[in-house]
Design an enzyme around this catalytic site. Sequence first.
Site, mmCIF file in Angstrom:
data_model
loop_
_atom_site.group_PDB
_atom_site.id
_atom_site.type_symbol
_atom_site.label_atom_id
_atom_site.label_comp_id
_atom_site.label_asym_id
_atom_site.label_seq_id
_atom_site.Cartn_x
_atom_site.Cartn_y
_atom_site.Cartn_z
ATOM 1 N N ASP A 11 0.151 -5.918 -1.001
ATOM 2 C CA ASP A 11 0.678 -4.732 -0.902
ATOM 3 C C ASP A 11 0.873 -4.193 0.617
ATOM 4 O O ASP A 11 -0.072 -4.417 1.331
ATOM 5 C CB ASP A 11 0.367 -3.596 -1.856
ATOM 6 C CG ASP A 11 1.612 -2.494 -1.941
ATOM 7 O OD1 ASP A 11 2.830 -2.880 -2.488
ATOM 8 O OD2 ASP A 11 1.533 -1.387 -1.649
ATOM 9 N N SER A 12 1.812 -3.376 0.884
ATOM 10 C CA SER A 12 1.761 -2.867 2.362
ATOM 11 C C SER A 12 0.659 -1.903 2.406
ATOM 12 O O SER A 12 0.458 -1.541 3.476
ATOM 13 C CB SER A 12 2.980 -2.042 2.585
ATOM 14 O OG SER A 12 3.483 -0.978 1.547
ATOM 15 N N TYR A 43 5.778 0.143 4.736
ATOM 16 C CA TYR A 43 6.747 -0.894 5.358
ATOM 17 C C TYR A 43 8.061 -0.226 5.223
ATOM 18 O O TYR A 43 9.168 -1.110 5.739
ATOM 19 C CB TYR A 43 6.616 -2.354 4.295
ATOM 20 C CG TYR A 43 5.411 -3.275 5.140
ATOM 21 C CD1 TYR A 43 4.481 -2.682 5.821
ATOM 22 C CD2 TYR A 43 5.139 -4.402 4.500
ATOM 23 C CE1 TYR A 43 3.348 -3.495 5.866
ATOM 24 C CE2 TYR A 43 4.355 -5.360 4.762
ATOM 25 C CZ TYR A 43 3.224 -4.731 5.665
ATOM 26 O OH TYR A 43 2.115 -5.570 5.677
ATOM 27 N N CYS A 74 4.741 -5.244 -3.039
ATOM 28 C CA CYS A 74 5.474 -4.474 -2.313
ATOM 29 C C CYS A 74 6.926 -4.879 -2.301
ATOM 30 O O CYS A 74 7.295 -6.019 -2.110
ATOM 31 C CB CYS A 74 5.130 -4.778 -0.912
ATOM 32 S SG CYS A 74 6.104 -3.659 0.324
ATOM 33 N N ASN A 75 7.913 -4.134 -2.739
ATOM 34 C CA ASN A 75 9.285 -4.258 -3.078
ATOM 35 C C ASN A 75 9.941 -4.622 -1.861
ATOM 36 O O ASN A 75 10.734 -5.376 -1.461
ATOM 37 C CB ASN A 75 10.146 -2.937 -3.832
ATOM 38 C CG ASN A 75 9.727 -3.013 -5.140
ATOM 39 O OD1 ASN A 75 10.769 -3.229 -5.879
ATOM 40 N ND2 ASN A 75 8.680 -2.426 -5.564
ATOM 41 N N THR A 76 9.596 -3.737 -0.550
ATOM 42 C CA THR A 76 10.090 -4.043 0.796
ATOM 43 C C THR A 76 9.750 -5.456 1.130
ATOM 44 O O THR A 76 10.548 -6.132 1.679
ATOM 45 C CB THR A 76 9.662 -3.021 1.748
ATOM 46 O OG1 THR A 76 9.804 -1.681 1.151
ATOM 47 C CG2 THR A 76 10.316 -3.029 3.169
ATOM 48 N N GLU A 154 0.970 8.794 -1.412
ATOM 49 C CA GLU A 154 -0.130 8.605 -0.468
ATOM 50 C C GLU A 154 -1.074 9.840 -0.285
ATOM 51 O O GLU A 154 -2.372 9.747 0.012
ATOM 52 C CB GLU A 154 0.255 8.319 0.705
ATOM 53 C CG GLU A 154 1.075 6.611 0.820
ATOM 54 C CD GLU A 154 -0.050 6.020 0.905
ATOM 55 O OE1 GLU A 154 -1.282 5.960 1.417
ATOM 56 O OE2 GLU A 154 0.146 4.520 0.643
ATOM 57 N N CYS A 184 9.601 0.681 -5.993
ATOM 58 C CA CYS A 184 8.392 0.842 -4.880
ATOM 59 C C CYS A 184 7.223 1.157 -5.821
ATOM 60 O O CYS A 184 7.327 1.651 -6.840
ATOM 61 C CB CYS A 184 8.708 1.991 -3.983
ATOM 62 S SG CYS A 184 7.220 2.264 -2.773
ATOM 63 N N THR A 185 6.192 0.353 -5.468
ATOM 64 C CA THR A 185 5.098 0.397 -6.298
ATOM 65 C C THR A 185 4.401 1.782 -6.346
ATOM 66 O O THR A 185 3.514 2.152 -7.162
ATOM 67 C CB THR A 185 3.831 -0.655 -5.549
ATOM 68 O OG1 THR A 185 3.684 -0.341 -4.247
ATOM 69 C CG2 THR A 185 4.355 -1.968 -6.011
ATOM 70 N N HIS A 186 4.478 2.868 -5.526
ATOM 71 C CA HIS A 186 3.933 4.001 -5.635
ATOM 72 C C HIS A 186 4.997 4.918 -6.637
ATOM 73 O O HIS A 186 4.071 5.775 -7.110
ATOM 74 C CB HIS A 186 4.298 4.897 -4.221
ATOM 75 C CG HIS A 186 3.559 4.284 -3.020
ATOM 76 N ND1 HIS A 186 3.836 3.108 -2.417
ATOM 77 C CD2 HIS A 186 2.564 4.881 -2.396
ATOM 78 C CE1 HIS A 186 3.003 3.138 -1.205
ATOM 79 N NE2 HIS A 186 2.215 4.117 -1.260
#
Length: 252
Positions: A11-12, A43, A74-76, A154, A184-186
């Site tokens: 992941d980023s 990212y 990471c989706n990006t 974050e 997005c994983t967040h």
Amino acid sequence: MKTIEKIGIFDSGVGGLTVLKSLIEEIGFEKVIYYGDTARVPYGNKDHETIIRFSLEALEFFKHFNPDLLVVACNTASAHALDSMQKCTHIPIVGVIESGIIALQQKNIIHDKHILVLATEATIKSNSYESKLKKLGYTNITSIPTNLFVSLVEENIYDKDVIDSVFRYYFKPSLKPDAIILGCTHFPLLLNQLQNFFGNEVVFIHSGEAIANFLRNNFNVHKKINSDIEFFASDNVSKLKDTAKKWLKLCD
């Protein structure tokens, strides 16, 4: 088919911990190596070539561990770099976008229902979700880049007034989706707040749950009760480990 016992999760930053939680709870593996590129997160505001370069550097890191499978949480990175990563290794690599689309189909969401895609700016600009959805016949799609969601998570900001203000900034009162893809994983860390905002009737697609189902259906995996997990980061690994302890509980 080879049994998948050792996996890598890339992941980023720390967002991929939501994917990690689903994988260890729903499947479990002998060994899990988690790597977060915390020195260069996020990212989502980077350009295409930079995302590819960072992702290939992460791939080099994982080659030392020789995992049976690599999950790009990471989706990006999944949107921009998955093909490039797959071409550079014999290790099977899967991303979260395809699994998310499959999960939506499995929810039996009919094609004229309103699908809302929430993701970072880079993921939205890649058009990965929208193009795949349209190919499957979905006709009513709204895509919104919600980069501030990453900052909220974050910075561990879950104050109701702050979150409601951010939601009102992004979402018009007329927005009434039938299903929401958390691209997005967040974003699963804001799932309860999003459910309260949009209502319990809305179907949510979570990257972690989607990739767990995808691996069960496409790879030879056997459930393990306990997974040996190692955490690595490009910056401040101790902070990543502390966040893992908090987030794995926070996702309950």
